[in-house]
Design a protein around this motif. Structure first.
Motif, PDB file in Angstrom:
ATOM      1  N   PRO A 396       5.390  -8.418   0.388  1.00 50.53           N
ATOM      2  CA  PRO A 396       4.826  -8.041   1.749  1.00 50.53           C
ATOM      3  C   PRO A 396       5.164  -6.533   1.833  1.00 50.53           C
ATOM      4  CG  PRO A 396       7.292  -9.223   1.596  1.00 50.53           C
ATOM      5  CD  PRO A 396       6.456  -9.226   0.143  1.00 50.53           C
ATOM      6  N   LEU A 397       3.828  -5.922   2.545  1.00 53.98           N
ATOM      7  CA  LEU A 397       3.963  -4.610   2.917  1.00 53.98           C
ATOM      8  C   LEU A 397       5.178  -4.274   3.871  1.00 53.98           C
ATOM      9  CD1 LEU A 397       2.247  -1.889   2.203  1.00 53.98           C
ATOM     10  CD2 LEU A 397       0.825  -2.573   4.092  1.00 53.98           C
ATOM     11  N   SER A 398       5.772  -3.257   3.622  1.00 48.46           N
ATOM     12  CA  SER A 398       6.895  -2.705   4.377  1.00 48.46           C
ATOM     13  C   SER A 398       6.974  -1.157   4.279  1.00 48.46           C
ATOM     14  CB  SER A 398       8.039  -3.247   3.971  1.00 48.46           C
ATOM     15  OG  SER A 398       8.530  -3.009   2.606  1.00 48.46           O
ATOM     16  N   SER A 399       7.597  -0.811   5.311  1.00 50.03           N
ATOM     17  CA  SER A 399       7.619   0.866   5.057  1.00 50.03           C
ATOM     18  C   SER A 399       8.479   1.461   3.963  1.00 50.03           C
ATOM     19  CB  SER A 399       8.264   1.311   6.552  1.00 50.03           C
ATOM     20  OG  SER A 399       9.577   0.830   6.687  1.00 50.03           O
ATOM     21  N   THR A 400       9.422   0.320   3.656  1.00 47.27           N
ATOM     22  CA  THR A 400      10.347   0.874   2.517  1.00 47.27           C
ATOM     23  C   THR A 400       9.431   1.016   1.210  1.00 47.27           C
ATOM     24  OG1 THR A 400      12.230  -0.030   3.681  1.00 47.27           O
ATOM     25  CG2 THR A 400      12.183   0.430   0.939  1.00 47.27           C
ATOM     26  N   LEU A 401       8.746  -0.324   1.014  1.00 46.40           N
ATOM     27  CA  LEU A 401       7.982  -0.370  -0.096  1.00 46.40           C
ATOM     28  C   LEU A 401       6.782   0.743  -0.237  1.00 46.40           C
ATOM     29  CD1 LEU A 401       6.796  -2.077  -2.601  1.00 46.40           C
ATOM     30  CD2 LEU A 401       5.544  -3.465  -1.038  1.00 46.40           C
ATOM     31  N   LEU A 402       6.098   1.049   0.978  1.00 47.61           N
ATOM     32  CA  LEU A 402       5.447   2.075   0.961  1.00 47.61           C
ATOM     33  C   LEU A 402       5.828   3.429   0.610  1.00 47.61           C
ATOM     34  CD1 LEU A 402       2.216   2.856   1.527  1.00 47.61           C
ATOM     35  CD2 LEU A 402       2.724   3.296   3.814  1.00 47.61           C
TER      36      LEU A 402
END
Length: 481
Positions: A396-402
């Protein structure tokens, strides 16, 4: 029957090789050249004005077996220029602007006249007008620009041209960049560090072999770039290389389709989405090469089909190649000897050109990445996920992953660029000293096989090794894995 098919095939190839089709496509896309206006005496051939009487001029061109001769002469067009360069004081093989103009195909006065814009007036009682005129029927403003990068061999900056449709100019500029070095420096590391090392190392194998076969075929066939005029050289960086087949079209086909073949079923996404992305990617790169004036339609089609053929073969053998690279104790020796041996083979095909460096660069990168993959497997680093976890799902796309993805990409690419710059600054002078060659002119020094091979293999082998092994180790140390 067979003779008729052969004749039809040759005529079809000759038709697709015609540079006027490239020029016509460029005009449709809003690209116009700023070719100088010739003297009025050149406006007529045996009496009739070629602009007012184009049919008569076409008849002159079509006499005899012109189409077959044009196709067969492609392999011989550059030989006189190479002989001229060897007789000149510049024994290093550099091509001057004058020599470059002399090898642009059969650019006779008749062809120059034919390529002139029909809007220019001729000597049939009218005054000669400007060399370039156009209308902005889509509302875009006209803008004079020059090629973004100068020629990598001669330093030629190219000629000004006019663009009317800026969107197409930027679109096809992005498309052609998908086959250039900076894209590969970003794309392959992004896959290795953020997506799937299994997919990326196999794609590198396909990419290396595509470039090797493509560049080697260029030096065997020896067709020059489309003649200018009538073609407008929107790009001049590779203008001194041979052009058959288009290696941009080959890499622009091999990369997206191998990405689709390697990820579909391994990752969860719709079939139509993956196939659609691969087709759009390939079409964009292929069409951009015609737009740039670097390749004829025939060369792009040949590159596309050639790449599919190579991809079909290697897709069946990638499991064996990858398994050998990772597990065999003889893999390092085989990797080094095969990649270096192929480099020597490529350098023996013809006199020096920038395609030589591109071939050695790809082989060096592939060797470094393969050696790093072998070391990773032996040390248990960057292990592939177990088969039981397949197919993989996108997180899932998240700010942390990005943020972590962008940070890894930024740090990693900076490290690779710094590695390349340092190794380049050290390797070329060192190679010149070892082989007893002057190193004051870097461009001239690189045209010696000893310097070019050692420089490309050491620099890009180090970059490939760093990308697959050292940078991931740095991420582990920084807790960014």
């Amino acid at each position: 029957m067979a003779a008729d098919l052969k004749t039809t095939f040759i005529r079809c190839c000759s038709y697709l090789q015609d540079p006027h089709h490239v020029a016509s496509f460029q005009r449709i896309c809003g690209v116009e050249g700023t070719f100088p206006v010739k003297d009025n005496r050149l406006e007529s051939v045996d009496g009739p004005c070629v602009k007012c009487h184009p049919d008569e001029m076409e008849n002159l061109e079509s006499e005899g077996d012109g189409g077959v001769q044009q196709l067969q002469q492609g392999a011989r067009q550059r030989k006189p220029v190479i002989a001229e360069l060897h007789n000149d004081d510049r024994s290093n093989g550099m091509i001057s602007g004058t020599a470059q103009e002399s090898r642009v195909g059969d650019s006779t006065e008749q062809q120059q006249v034919l390529s002139r814009k029909k809007s220019s007036q001729c000597s049939c009682g009218n005054v000669t007008g400007t060399a370039v005129e156009g209308d902005c029927d889509n509302g875009d403003s006209r803008e004079r620009v020059k090629p973004l990068r100068k020629n990598s061999l001669t330093g030629d900056v190219g000629q000004e041209f006019i663009i009317q449709k800026k969107f197409l100019f930027y679109l096809f500029t992005c498309g052609t960049e998908l086959g250039n070095e900076m894209f590969f420096i970003v794309f392959f590391p992004f896959l290795i560090w953020n997506v799937d090392a299994f997919v990326s190392r196999r794609m590198i194998v396909v990419w290396v072999w595509n470039l090797f076969f493509g560049q080697s075929t260029k030096d065997i066939v020896r067709w020059t770039r489309p003649a200018s005029p009538p073609v407008v050289k929107v790009e001049v960086f590779y203008n001194t290389e041979y052009s058959m087949p288009s290696t941009h079209a080959m890499s622009g086909t091999a990369i997206p389709f191998s990405l689709f073949l390697l990820t579909y079923g391994r990752w969860q996404y719709p079939f139509l989405f993956g196939m659609g992305v691969a087709i759009c990617w390939s079409v964009l790169v292929c069409v951009s090469r015609v737009y740039m004036g670097m390749h004829s339609v025939l060369e792009v089609i040949t590159g596309f089909l050639y790449s599919l053929l190579i991809l079909a073969f290697f897709h069946l053998t990638l499991d064996q190649i990858d398994g050998f690279y990772l597990t065999s104790h003889h893999a390092p020796l085989v990797i080094v000897t095969s990649h270096v041996g192929l480099g020597f083979l490529a350098f023996s095909l013809d006199s020096w050109s920038t395609s030589r460096g591109d071939t050695a660069q790809a082989l060096g990168t592939g060797a470094g990445a393969a050696l790093a993959s072998h070391l990773n497997h032996q040390l248990g680093l960057l292990a592939d996920p177990p088969l039981s976890s397949l197919p993989l799902a996108l997180p899932p796309l998240s700010s942390t992953l990005l943020a972590r993805t962008l940070l890894r990409l930024l740090i990693g690419v900076v490290v690779l660029l710094a590695t390349r710059a340092v190794m380049k600054a050290v390797t070329i002078p060192l190679a010149c000293r070892v082989f007893g060659l002057p190193h004051g002119d870097v461009r001239q020094a690189r045209q010696h096989m000893e310097v070019e091979l050692s420089y490309r293999y050491i620099v890009y082998g180090t970059v490939g090794f760093s990308c697959v092994c050292l940078v991931p180790f740095l991420f582990s140390y920084l807790n960014l894995s």
